[in-house]
Design an enzyme around this catalytic site. Structure first.
Site, PDB file in Angstrom:
ATOM      1  CG  ASP A  32      32.714  39.452  43.134  1.00 36.75           C
ATOM      2  OD1 ASP A  32      33.913  39.130  43.185  1.00 36.75           O
ATOM      3  OD2 ASP A  32      32.142  40.095  44.026  1.00 36.75           O
ATOM      4  CG  ASP A  76      34.693  37.527  49.024  1.00 30.87           C
ATOM      5  OD1 ASP A  76      34.763  37.204  50.206  1.00 30.87           O
ATOM      6  OD2 ASP A  76      35.344  36.957  48.117  1.00 30.87           O
ATOM      7  CG  ASP A  81      30.215  43.185  45.312  1.00 30.15           C
ATOM      8  OD1 ASP A  81      30.959  42.488  44.593  1.00 30.15           O
ATOM      9  OD2 ASP A  81      30.574  43.642  46.410  1.00 30.15           O
TER      10      ASP A  81
END
Length: 221
Positions: free
Chosen positions: A14, A16, A177
């Protein structure tokens, strides 16, 4: 080699909240959009909890917070276009890599892993940010939230990348995240690894049940 990487050929990251902290620039664009509409600013702390489902959802959450969430679809579309214009002007002014990211990417690529980027950020912003941070050479492939008909937590972006790169899902790892990364990875048949420092709507990412968790990506090398 980290035990998280045993049997892995492809590592999908991922963006961001995993590789970069982009909230300062996203928050600036959100607040500029709200100012255009005569609405109060949201601020960085709020935006940090709203990131992760793509730009349209980010704008919807900002409008709802400002008390303008029940507007017409055309109004939401106008707000989204305003946000995109503001963000495009400065997508990487204050965005920074998290500690250990560059070292991890460098080592993993040198060890022969295929690296890919799977983000819900609109595709148009990926190349400028990767270029500004000198990250573009690490990734064999990058997929944005509007690159395909569906985005995370749908498994399509992950299965698409695995197929294009010729790697079986069971030999792939999704690193993210948020619960959306974990869900997408699980549904795609990937192994999943989470970092706790990013954006997960105010919830510990461990609650999503990833296969593993590291405090820093540097733990992978």
């Amino acid at each position: 080699m980290s035990p998280h990487l045993q049997g892995i050929q492809l590592i999908a990251f991922d963006l961001d909240g995993t590789l970069i902290d982009s909230v300062p620039d996203l928050a600036a664009a959100v607040d500029a959009m709200l100012a255009d509409l005569g609405l109060p600013p949201a601020g960085e702390a709020k935006v940090r909890d709203w990131v992760g489902n793509g730009s349209r959802k980010l704008v919807e959450r900002a409008l709802a917070h400002a008390g303008d969430g029940a507007g017409e679809a055309a109004g939401r579309e106008d707000a989204h276009e305003r946000f995109l214009r503001h963000y495009a002007a400065t997508p990487c002014a204050r965005t920074r890599l998290y500690p250990g990211v560059r070292e991890a990417l460098t080592a993993l690529k040198a060890q022969g892993f295929t690296l890919a980027l799977i983000t819900n950020k609109p595709e148009a912003f990926i190349a400028p940010i990767l270029s500004a941070l000198s990250l573009q050479a690490y990734f064999a492939m990058a997929v944005g939230g509007d690159s395909l008909p569906r985005k995370k937590p749908d498994p399509l972006p992950l299965t698409h990348v695995a197929e294009r790169l010729g790697v079986a899902p069971e030999a792939a790892l999704m690193v993210g995240d948020s619960r959306h990364d974990v869900e997408a990875g699980r549904r795609a048949g990937f192994r999943t690894l989470a970092v706790p420092y990013g954006y997960n709507h105010g919830e510990p990412v461990s609650l999503a049940g990833p296969d593993g968790e590291v405090e820093s990506l540097a733990e992978l090398v």
